[in-house]
Design a protein around this motif. Structure first.
Motif, PDB file in Angstrom:
ATOM      1  N   MET A   1     -11.507  11.699  -4.841  1.00  0.00           N
ATOM      2  CA  MET A   1     -10.995  10.437  -4.348  1.00  0.00           C
ATOM      3  C   MET A   1     -10.251  10.662  -3.037  1.00  0.00           C
ATOM      4  N   SER A   2     -10.472   9.753  -2.112  1.00  0.00           N
ATOM      5  CA  SER A   2      -9.849   9.834  -0.799  1.00  0.00           C
ATOM      6  C   SER A   2      -8.796   8.741  -0.674  1.00  0.00           C
ATOM      7  N   CYS A   3      -7.530   9.127  -0.448  1.00  0.00           N
ATOM      8  CA  CYS A   3      -6.422   8.178  -0.324  1.00  0.00           C
ATOM      9  C   CYS A   3      -6.035   8.023   1.137  1.00  0.00           C
ATOM     10  N   SER A   4      -5.878   6.785   1.565  1.00  0.00           N
ATOM     11  CA  SER A   4      -5.380   6.512   2.913  1.00  0.00           C
ATOM     12  C   SER A   4      -4.251   5.498   2.810  1.00  0.00           C
ATOM     13  N   ILE A   5      -3.347   5.562   3.773  1.00  0.00           N
ATOM     14  CA  ILE A   5      -2.195   4.658   3.819  1.00  0.00           C
ATOM     15  C   ILE A   5      -2.284   3.856   5.107  1.00  0.00           C
ATOM     16  N   ARG A   6      -2.077   2.548   4.992  1.00  0.00           N
ATOM     17  CA  ARG A   6      -2.112   1.692   6.173  1.00  0.00           C
ATOM     18  C   ARG A   6      -0.966   0.696   6.124  1.00  0.00           C
ATOM     19  N   THR A   7      -0.586   0.218   7.287  1.00  0.00           N
ATOM     20  CA  THR A   7       0.442  -0.818   7.385  1.00  0.00           C
ATOM     21  C   THR A   7      -0.149  -2.144   6.915  1.00  0.00           C
ATOM     22  N   ALA A   8       0.599  -2.849   6.092  1.00  0.00           N
ATOM     23  CA  ALA A   8       0.138  -4.145   5.589  1.00  0.00           C
ATOM     24  C   ALA A   8       0.104  -5.170   6.717  1.00  0.00           C
ATOM     25  N   THR A   9      -0.780  -6.134   6.572  1.00  0.00           N
ATOM     26  CA  THR A   9      -0.876  -7.256   7.500  1.00  0.00           C
ATOM     27  C   THR A   9      -0.612  -8.544   6.720  1.00  0.00           C
ATOM     28  N   VAL A  10      -0.461  -9.623   7.428  1.00  0.00           N
ATOM     29  CA  VAL A  10      -0.213 -10.918   6.785  1.00  0.00           C
ATOM     30  C   VAL A  10      -1.344 -11.274   5.815  1.00  0.00           C
ATOM     31  N   ALA A  11      -2.548 -10.815   6.083  1.00  0.00           N
ATOM     32  CA  ALA A  11      -3.677 -11.077   5.178  1.00  0.00           C
ATOM     33  C   ALA A  11      -3.490 -10.381   3.822  1.00  0.00           C
ATOM     34  N   ASP A  12      -2.585  -9.400   3.755  1.00  0.00           N
ATOM     35  CA  ASP A  12      -2.331  -8.670   2.509  1.00  0.00           C
ATOM     36  C   ASP A  12      -1.309  -9.355   1.608  1.00  0.00           C
ATOM     37  N   VAL A  13      -0.752 -10.466   2.016  1.00  0.00           N
ATOM     38  CA  VAL A  13       0.307 -11.109   1.231  1.00  0.00           C
ATOM     39  C   VAL A  13      -0.109 -11.342  -0.229  1.00  0.00           C
ATOM     40  N   PRO A  14      -1.314 -11.884  -0.516  1.00  0.00           N
ATOM     41  CA  PRO A  14      -1.680 -12.044  -1.932  1.00  0.00           C
ATOM     42  C   PRO A  14      -1.714 -10.701  -2.686  1.00  0.00           C
ATOM     43  N   LEU A  15      -2.179  -9.656  -2.039  1.00  0.00           N
ATOM     44  CA  LEU A  15      -2.214  -8.330  -2.650  1.00  0.00           C
ATOM     45  C   LEU A  15      -0.798  -7.800  -2.880  1.00  0.00           C
ATOM     46  N   ILE A  16       0.086  -8.008  -1.915  1.00  0.00           N
ATOM     47  CA  ILE A  16       1.476  -7.564  -2.061  1.00  0.00           C
ATOM     48  C   ILE A  16       2.111  -8.250  -3.262  1.00  0.00           C
ATOM     49  N   LEU A  17       1.890  -9.546  -3.400  1.00  0.00           N
ATOM     50  CA  LEU A  17       2.437 -10.276  -4.549  1.00  0.00           C
ATOM     51  C   LEU A  17       1.834  -9.754  -5.853  1.00  0.00           C
ATOM     52  N   GLU A  18       0.570  -9.418  -5.838  1.00  0.00           N
ATOM     53  CA  GLU A  18      -0.077  -8.830  -7.026  1.00  0.00           C
ATOM     54  C   GLU A  18       0.595  -7.502  -7.389  1.00  0.00           C
ATOM     55  N   PHE A  19       0.874  -6.665  -6.398  1.00  0.00           N
ATOM     56  CA  PHE A  19       1.556  -5.396  -6.651  1.00  0.00           C
ATOM     57  C   PHE A  19       2.968  -5.632  -7.192  1.00  0.00           C
ATOM     58  N   ILE A  20       3.694  -6.595  -6.611  1.00  0.00           N
ATOM     59  CA  ILE A  20       5.052  -6.905  -7.076  1.00  0.00           C
ATOM     60  C   ILE A  20       5.018  -7.329  -8.537  1.00  0.00           C
ATOM     61  N   ARG A  21       4.069  -8.173  -8.882  1.00  0.00           N
ATOM     62  CA  ARG A  21       3.958  -8.623 -10.277  1.00  0.00           C
ATOM     63  C   ARG A  21       3.566  -7.481 -11.204  1.00  0.00           C
ATOM     64  N   GLY A  22       2.710  -6.576 -10.727  1.00  0.00           N
ATOM     65  CA  GLY A  22       2.347  -5.400 -11.514  1.00  0.00           C
ATOM     66  C   GLY A  22       3.544  -4.505 -11.765  1.00  0.00           C
ATOM     67  N   LEU A  23       4.364  -4.308 -10.739  1.00  0.00           N
ATOM     68  CA  LEU A  23       5.579  -3.517 -10.885  1.00  0.00           C
ATOM     69  C   LEU A  23       6.534  -4.183 -11.874  1.00  0.00           C
ATOM     70  N   ALA A  24       6.708  -5.484 -11.732  1.00  0.00           N
ATOM     71  CA  ALA A  24       7.604  -6.218 -12.635  1.00  0.00           C
ATOM     72  C   ALA A  24       7.123  -6.123 -14.087  1.00  0.00           C
ATOM     73  N   ASP A  25       5.821  -6.217 -14.300  1.00  0.00           N
ATOM     74  CA  ASP A  25       5.277  -6.051 -15.658  1.00  0.00           C
ATOM     75  C   ASP A  25       5.617  -4.671 -16.200  1.00  0.00           C
ATOM     76  N   TYR A  26       5.403  -3.633 -15.387  1.00  0.00           N
ATOM     77  CA  TYR A  26       5.675  -2.260 -15.800  1.00  0.00           C
ATOM     78  C   TYR A  26       7.155  -2.074 -16.155  1.00  0.00           C
ATOM     79  N   GLU A  27       8.033  -2.694 -15.366  1.00  0.00           N
ATOM     80  CA  GLU A  27       9.468  -2.549 -15.582  1.00  0.00           C
ATOM     81  C   GLU A  27      10.019  -3.566 -16.589  1.00  0.00           C
ATOM     82  N   LYS A  28       9.129  -4.369 -17.183  1.00  0.00           N
ATOM     83  CA  LYS A  28       9.515  -5.401 -18.145  1.00  0.00           C
ATOM     84  C   LYS A  28      10.502  -6.405 -17.528  1.00  0.00           C
TER      85      LYS A  28
END
Length: 157
Positions: A1-28
């Motif tokens: 697997m190849s991992c790359s890191i990139r700066t988020a753009t405004v188009a990533d806002v739905p994905l960022i919210l998805e990640f935030i909700r995933g983190l919140a689920d994990y942390e209960k």
């Protein structure tokens, strides 16, 4: 697997919210998430942005994110980088994605002349604690987080 890191753009806002909700689920803590796409768009991509986000992709698929901002150390007389949130989707854990995100932020901190990089971790999150300590992070057990929020914060505004 190849991992790359990139700066988020405004188009990533739905994905960022998805990640935030995933983190919140994990942390209960899902019940505490009030973030919306509109709020994230305004605070992360407004002028000036309140924080910054990087996205990890593994083989072109979104795998995780880190949200950070800069603070200041009076003792060091230098800026610092504060990692507010780091989250890796379960299917990408254990493959170096979290480490890649942290190392990317360490490079940003060094490039900006930061004297330190810090973050908080929940005391029950043993996998994260072990991961951070294996990377050389030192837990600051003598420090406690204090927070004013909601009505208590508004009272003093």
């Amino acid at each position: 697997m190849s991992c790359s890191i990139r700066t988020a753009t405004v188009a990533d806002v739905p994905l960022i919210l998805e990640f935030i909700r995933g983190l919140a689920d994990y942390e209960k803590l899902s019940h505490e998430v009030v973030a919306t796409e509109a709020a994230l768009r305004g605070t992360l991509f407004g002028s000036p942005p309140a924080a910054h986000v990087v996205i990890a992709e593994v083989d072109g698929r979104p795998a995780g994110f880190a949200l950070y901002f800069f603070n200041y150390s009076t003792f060091l007389a230098k800026p610092g980088l504060y990692l507010e949130d780091l989250f890796v989707k379960p299917e990408f854990r254990g493959a170096g994605t979290g480490k890649a995100l942290l190392l990317h932020l360490a490079k940003i901190a060094n490039a900006r002349g930061c004297g330190r990089m810090e973050w908080s971790v929940l005391d029950w999150n043993e996998p994260a604690i072990k991961f951070y300590e294996a990377l050389g992070a030192r837990r600051m057990r003598e420090w406690q987080i204090c927070r004013l929020t909601g009505p208590a914060l508004t009272q003093y505004a």
